[in-house]
Design a protein around this motif. Structure first.
Motif, PDB file in Angstrom:
ATOM      1  N   SER A 123       0.769  -0.926   0.022  1.00 40.85           N
ATOM      2  CA  SER A 123       0.255  -0.172  -0.351  1.00 40.85           C
ATOM      3  C   SER A 123       0.640   1.150   0.359  1.00 40.85           C
ATOM      4  O   SER A 123       0.210   2.209   0.364  1.00 40.85           O
ATOM      5  CB  SER A 123      -0.900   0.079   1.566  1.00 40.85           C
ATOM      6  OG  SER A 123      -0.345  -0.243   2.354  1.00 40.85           O
ATOM      7  N   PHE A 265      -7.021   6.487   3.665  1.00 38.57           N
ATOM      8  CA  PHE A 265      -7.324   4.885   3.046  1.00 38.57           C
ATOM      9  C   PHE A 265      -6.172   4.473   4.078  1.00 38.57           C
ATOM     10  O   PHE A 265      -6.266   2.989   5.110  1.00 38.57           O
ATOM     11  CB  PHE A 265      -6.652   4.115   1.907  1.00 38.57           C
ATOM     12  CG  PHE A 265      -7.743   4.560   0.735  1.00 38.57           C
ATOM     13  CD1 PHE A 265      -8.930   3.970   0.967  1.00 38.57           C
ATOM     14  CD2 PHE A 265      -7.312   5.147  -0.192  1.00 38.57           C
ATOM     15  CE1 PHE A 265     -10.188   3.749   0.276  1.00 38.57           C
ATOM     16  CE2 PHE A 265      -8.313   5.125  -1.262  1.00 38.57           C
ATOM     17  CZ  PHE A 265     -10.152   4.664  -0.931  1.00 38.57           C
ATOM     18  N   GLN A 266      -5.422   4.687   3.934  1.00 40.93           N
ATOM     19  CA  GLN A 266      -4.057   4.130   5.132  1.00 40.93           C
ATOM     20  C   GLN A 266      -4.448   4.636   6.918  1.00 40.93           C
ATOM     21  O   GLN A 266      -4.174   3.351   7.232  1.00 40.93           O
ATOM     22  CB  GLN A 266      -3.088   4.334   4.919  1.00 40.93           C
ATOM     23  CG  GLN A 266      -1.919   4.432   3.282  1.00 40.93           C
ATOM     24  CD  GLN A 266      -1.864   3.007   3.159  1.00 40.93           C
ATOM     25  OE1 GLN A 266      -1.812   2.062   3.937  1.00 40.93           O
ATOM     26  NE2 GLN A 266      -3.414   2.782   2.101  1.00 40.93           N
ATOM     27  N   GLY A 268      -7.441   6.408   7.946  1.00 43.26           N
ATOM     28  CA  GLY A 268      -8.833   5.314   8.166  1.00 43.26           C
ATOM     29  C   GLY A 268      -9.458   6.495   8.717  1.00 43.26           C
ATOM     30  O   GLY A 268     -10.279   6.837   9.167  1.00 43.26           O
ATOM     31  N   ASN A 686     -16.375   6.015   3.001  1.00 43.68           N
ATOM     32  CA  ASN A 686     -15.521   5.748   3.040  1.00 43.68           C
ATOM     33  C   ASN A 686     -15.288   3.498   2.889  1.00 43.68           C
ATOM     34  O   ASN A 686     -14.300   3.247   2.063  1.00 43.68           O
ATOM     35  CB  ASN A 686     -14.882   6.104   4.334  1.00 43.68           C
ATOM     36  CG  ASN A 686     -15.555   5.082   5.365  1.00 43.68           C
ATOM     37  OD1 ASN A 686     -16.550   5.980   5.661  1.00 43.68           O
ATOM     38  ND2 ASN A 686     -15.414   4.611   6.783  1.00 43.68           N
ATOM     39  N   HIS A 687     -16.417   3.283   3.269  1.00 42.44           N
ATOM     40  CA  HIS A 687     -16.320   2.164   3.246  1.00 42.44           C
ATOM     41  C   HIS A 687     -16.770   2.030   1.643  1.00 42.44           C
ATOM     42  O   HIS A 687     -16.234   0.514   0.775  1.00 42.44           O
ATOM     43  CB  HIS A 687     -17.265   1.378   3.338  1.00 42.44           C
ATOM     44  CG  HIS A 687     -16.827   1.170   5.454  1.00 42.44           C
ATOM     45  ND1 HIS A 687     -17.642   0.759   6.254  1.00 42.44           N
ATOM     46  CD2 HIS A 687     -15.565   1.017   6.206  1.00 42.44           C
ATOM     47  CE1 HIS A 687     -17.219   0.816   7.415  1.00 42.44           C
ATOM     48  NE2 HIS A 687     -16.187   0.896   7.656  1.00 42.44           N
ATOM     49  N   GLN A 690     -12.824   1.992  -0.022  1.00 38.41           N
ATOM     50  CA  GLN A 690     -12.487   0.801   0.604  1.00 38.41           C
ATOM     51  C   GLN A 690     -12.866  -0.427   0.039  1.00 38.41           C
ATOM     52  O   GLN A 690     -11.657  -0.431  -1.002  1.00 38.41           O
ATOM     53  CB  GLN A 690     -12.596   1.133   1.589  1.00 38.41           C
ATOM     54  CG  GLN A 690     -11.468   1.660   2.588  1.00 38.41           C
ATOM     55  CD  GLN A 690     -11.130   0.896   3.990  1.00 38.41           C
ATOM     56  OE1 GLN A 690     -12.495   1.339   5.006  1.00 38.41           O
ATOM     57  NE2 GLN A 690     -10.421   1.996   4.268  1.00 38.41           N
ATOM     58  N   GLU A 694     -10.443  -2.119  -3.531  1.00 40.91           N
ATOM     59  CA  GLU A 694     -10.433  -3.786  -3.244  1.00 40.91           C
ATOM     60  C   GLU A 694     -11.000  -4.810  -4.395  1.00 40.91           C
ATOM     61  O   GLU A 694      -9.695  -5.183  -5.009  1.00 40.91           O
ATOM     62  CB  GLU A 694     -10.630  -3.645  -2.154  1.00 40.91           C
ATOM     63  CG  GLU A 694     -10.185  -4.078  -0.925  1.00 40.91           C
ATOM     64  CD  GLU A 694      -8.550  -4.132  -0.763  1.00 40.91           C
ATOM     65  OE1 GLU A 694      -8.325  -5.573  -1.267  1.00 40.91           O
ATOM     66  OE2 GLU A 694      -7.612  -3.325  -0.651  1.00 40.91           O
ATOM     67  N   THR A 783     -13.612  -3.388   8.209  1.00 39.31           N
ATOM     68  CA  THR A 783     -12.365  -2.721   8.836  1.00 39.31           C
ATOM     69  C   THR A 783     -12.029  -2.387   7.519  1.00 39.31           C
ATOM     70  O   THR A 783     -11.969  -3.138   6.830  1.00 39.31           O
ATOM     71  CB  THR A 783     -11.993  -3.066  10.197  1.00 39.31           C
ATOM     72  OG1 THR A 783     -11.568  -4.056   9.786  1.00 39.31           O
ATOM     73  CG2 THR A 783     -13.290  -2.809  11.795  1.00 39.31           C
ATOM     74  N   ARG A 784     -11.016  -1.633   7.212  1.00 36.28           N
ATOM     75  CA  ARG A 784     -10.342  -1.619   6.783  1.00 36.28           C
ATOM     76  C   ARG A 784      -9.473  -3.068   6.787  1.00 36.28           C
ATOM     77  O   ARG A 784      -9.225  -3.175   5.250  1.00 36.28           O
ATOM     78  CB  ARG A 784      -8.889  -0.455   6.752  1.00 36.28           C
ATOM     79  CG  ARG A 784      -7.126  -0.423   5.551  1.00 36.28           C
ATOM     80  CD  ARG A 784      -6.588   0.392   5.873  1.00 36.28           C
ATOM     81  NE  ARG A 784      -5.961   0.064   4.413  1.00 36.28           N
ATOM     82  CZ  ARG A 784      -4.208  -0.425   5.422  1.00 36.28           C
ATOM     83  NH1 ARG A 784      -3.991  -1.543   6.117  1.00 36.28           N
ATOM     84  NH2 ARG A 784      -3.900  -0.591   4.335  1.00 36.28           N
TER      85      ARG A 784
END
Length: 814
Positions: A123, A265-266, A268, A686-687, A690, A694, A783-784
């Motif tokens: 990442s 992203f890192q 959160g 934000n989810h 993410q 992905e 969660t991430r």
């Protein structure tokens, strides 16, 4: 490099414990040889390295776990440090990496004999590495042995077979000897010159607040982070993409000032990008609208106003969160923070007007009444952003809720063995692949029989539900054909008449339906419904009609509702119970209550409630504009679910005031000024970002459903998007609790999903080539880590193999 093969075979196979091999002492660094952020960062001063089984076949993790110095745990407790102290560890004290060849994991032996494990930071920026520098008493041969076990694990993951079959040449591909030399990790520095696990000082927090490196919404949560927030954010911050140029504007709908934050992203968190920007929504022609955000020094972003922006307004925090998509499909999550409520309300109305007009191709002011306008706006206000000043307390409450839920499930699962691990809570049957490329497309779950039926091209696979909540292949029904012998792949299916029959439709013939006798495994009747009125949708007469011998059921065309009675001679449409609209309402979905009340959704986005067929709707709810792809309703008619591609509406049909207080919207119309406020169930922006970060796929929900069963209350909602199953706790949604949804990730796109009848504890999932029954307790909070977690993979179990190939394809009764 791998001369110690016999030794590591012993290490690998000698234990059934979670950890296969370990290196007991070392320091973990993040090294950035080419970064301006700083060359090296010490993440864990004292730690141990492990290779760990995951519970999934051929999947292993590299784990670096932090060790506390003597007395440090007590110090952390005294300073209100991480909850990990109570648990012994948490993700804040442990970093995990899926052992995949993409890591380029390797072992480097230095001239002084010290061993260093190195692997890519996937990442991070180009060249960034994690390094585990071994310390005494670690011997070089132990590190080399560790590297060999890592190679064997990567071999198993890549080839899906045991490492015992690997040759020395097979393992050499995982040595990565052509990689550049491992850079030196020194100097030994931490983000703040202290142990990374200690909480920041009040002075640090004040400094952060003054320079406003993060949004106020995330400040309280960030100050409880296990690393110093400022440096943690600076590790690998998400960079804003290049802004697109705004097209020529015809009319400005709204232009307001705000702060602009970008989700990282890192870390959160949302990170401040510009203290003052202009957020402008303009009309650009042909029912298209544009959002442009401009600062004093640069254009930050520009994009078309479409449903995929997933808009969420929160007036408690004066914020607006939305998704932004670049031309290559990458997703970002942004936050605008306004100075006061009035400013946000003006912006909200302008943006929602643009979105509504884009979807409906009609002017907002002319078509939408004031009361209906409030209904539309309220639907996008319902996502709660937490009061982060009490974030630790809320986290504890959420964990307590999860624990109570698990205890409740344990108490009601008498079949469950105490020693089952989580992977044994589910059973996934691999169906292989068809030569014609057909994949699973639809799912029907039995109510009177413990069977699930999966459509795959012109075949139907039948799976038995075992008493211990597994799936077991039963049989397959092949070459589905009309009584005249014409083979077809069903477009829609419905279990019928105590699950003895299945109603099917040929997607190329909308005026006829077919009855399959499941005891014989073939179609025995063709029902002509009507020459001029097609069947676009069919649904049960009542919620639990499939558990009875009821013969009639509902049919819908794009602008008509009617009853279908297969016992009639000739056409099966009951003329006396036909309600046909002059305009094209574009009906798209229907569902019924246990009393036979009917809810209908449309591609225009509106929702109608009927107490019976043949009459006008008692209640009509305005369209938000997004097409409704599925509806469901609780047995008692209180709660309605309407699914769109990117969100789900939960609507309370009970009237709480006025002359019709206590009546459902099915029975009496809501007053014009008292429409129910819809709850919008959506993944947080934000989810969403993410998820798409992905999967590289846009959000696309399957029709959401309640758990169902006679005498059972609806407690849980299920849907899926891409490879993720998502469930919402109805109780948590209604209480406004944090994280009301949980997820589970698979390797492939989920084609269909539903609860096992009579329970919300087990979920049946149809993947393209597998069918799975998973325990709901196996789903995790998003969660991430859980979003990025290694996907679930097929597991060979007692269920038989492919039901669509080789010698297992049969036409016999089951």
């Amino acid at each position: 490099m791998f001369a110690l093969k016999s030794l590591t075979n012993y290490l690998f196979g000698s234990t059934s414990k979670e950890n296969i091999v370990e290196l007991p002492a070392g320091k973990l660094f993040l090294v950035r040889p080419h970064s301006i952020k700083g060359y090296s960062e010490l993440l864990f001063r004292d730690s141990a390295a492990y290779i760990r089984r995951t519970g999934q076949d051929f999947q292993y993790q590299l784990v670096i776990q932090r060790a506390y110095e003597e007395g440090e745990a007590e110090l952390l407790e005294g300073e209100g440090g991480p909850e990990a102290v109570a648990d012994g560890h948490s993700d804040k004290d442990e970093k995990t990496f899926l052992l995949d060849e993409e890591l380029h994991f390797r072992v480097h032996l230095k001239e002084d004999g010290q061993a260093v494990l190195a692997w890519r930071d996937l990442s991070g920026d180009e060249g960034d590495l994690f390094e585990f520098a071994c310390e005494p008493p670690t011997k070089p041969e132990s590190a080399t042995s560790f590297g060999l076990v890592a190679a064997q694990c990567q071999y198993e993951r890549k080839y899906r077979k045991g490492h015992q079959q690997a040759t020395e040449e097979d393992l050499e591909q995982f040595a990565f000897e052509d990689e550049p030399p491992v850079p030196e990790a020194s100097p030994l520095s931490t983000p703040s010159g202290r142990s990374p696990a200690l909480s920041p000082s009040p002075q640090t927090v004040r400094s952060l607040n003054e320079v406003r490196n993060v949004s106020e919404i995330d400040m309280a949560r960030l100050t409880k982070s296990t690393a110093t927030p400022q440096k943690q954010i600076e590790q690998t911050p998400t960079k804003a993409p290049t802004a697109r140029k705004a097209p020529e504007s015809r009319e400005i709908l709204v232009n307001e000032k705000a702060e602009l934050h970008l989700f990282d992203f890192q870390s959160g968190t949302f990170i401040l990008q510009d203290a003052e920007v202009h957020a402008t929504v303009t009309e650009v022609g042909n029912w298209k609208y544009w959002l442009q955000i401009t600062g004093s020094k640069q254009q930050w972003l520009g994009q078309e106003v479409v449903p995929d922006i997933n808009p969420v307004f929160n007036f408690e925090y004066l914020s607006f969160i939305f998704n932004h998509y670049t031309e290559d499909g990458s997703a970002y999550s942004w936050l605008l923070k306004f100075k006061d409520r009035e400013t946000e309300e003006r912006f909200q109305e302008g943006l929602m007007q643009a979105l509504w007009e884009h979807l409906n191709e009609t002017k907002w002011q002319k078509a939408v009444k004031d009361a209906d306008r409030d209904y539309v706006l309220d639907a996008f206000n319902d996502l709660v952003i937490e009061d982060t000043t009490r974030d630790d307390q809320r986290e504890a409450e959420a964990a307590e809720d999860d624990e109570e839920e698990d205890e409740f499930e344990d108490a009601h699962e008498g079949q469950r063995k105490e020693d089952l691990d989580e992977d044994e809570d589910e059973d996934e049957v691999d169906l292989g692949r068809d030569a014609d490329g057909s994949v699973n497309s639809q799912l029907a779950v039995g109510a009177k029989v413990d069977r699930s039926f999966v459509v795959r091209g012109d075949k139907i696979g039948v799976f038995r539900h075992t008493p211990d909540n597994h799936l077991e292949f039963s049989t397959s029904i092949n070459k589905i054909a009309t009584p005249k012998g014409k083979v077809f792949a069903p477009g829609k299916i419905m279990l019928h008449a105590s699950d003895r029959n299945m109603v099917l439709q040929n997607p190329n013939d909308k005026n006829n339906l077919y009855r399959m006798d499941l005891e014989y495994g073939k179609i025995t009747e063709e029902w002509k419904v009507h020459d001029d009125i097609p069947v676009n949708i069919f649904a049960p007469e009542k919620k639990f009609a499939q558990t009875t011998d009821e013969q009639t059921f509902l049919g819908l065309s794009s602008n008509a509702l009617y009853r279908i009675d297969p016992r009639l001679a000739g056409d099966k449409l009951v003329d006396s119970e036909l309600k046909q609209y002059a305009s094209k309402n574009d009906f798209s979905a229907a569902a019924t209550t246990d009393k036979g009340y009917i809810v209908v959704g449309s591609n225009k986005g509106d929702i109608r409630m009927f107490d019976r067929l043949g009459i006008n709707a008692k209640t009509a709810l305005p369209a938000l504009g997004d097409p409704i792809i599925g509806v469901d309703v609780s047995a008692d008619g209180r709660w309605i679910l309407a699914t769109t591609r990117t969100y789900i509406l939960l609507i309370d049909a009970l009237q709480k005031e006025g002359k019709n207080e206590g009546k459902l919207g099915f029975e009496k119309a809501f007053a014009k000024d008292s429409k129910p406020q819809p709850r919008r169930l959506a993944l947080t922006p934000n989810h969403v970002a993410q998820f798409q970060h992905e999967t590289k796929q846009p959000l696309s929900f399957t029709p959401a459903r309640f758990n169902t069963g006679e005498g059972n209350k609806e407690t849980t909602i299920i849907t899926a998007t891409g490879p993720f199953v998502v469930t919402w706790s109805l109780e948590k949604v209604l209480q406004g609790k944090r994280d009301p949804y949980k997820i589970k990730r698979y390797t492939e796109e989920i084609k269909a999903d539903n609860f096992r009848f009579g329970s919300d504890k087990n979920i049946v999932v149809a993947l393209p080539n597998e069918v799975d029954m998973v325990a709901r307790r196996a789903l995790q909070r998003p969660t991430r880590e859980s979003i990025m977690a290694p996907p679930a993979t097929p597991r060979r179990t007692k269920g038989r193999g492919s039901y669509l190939g080789r010698n297992e394809i049969v036409n016999s009764p089951y």
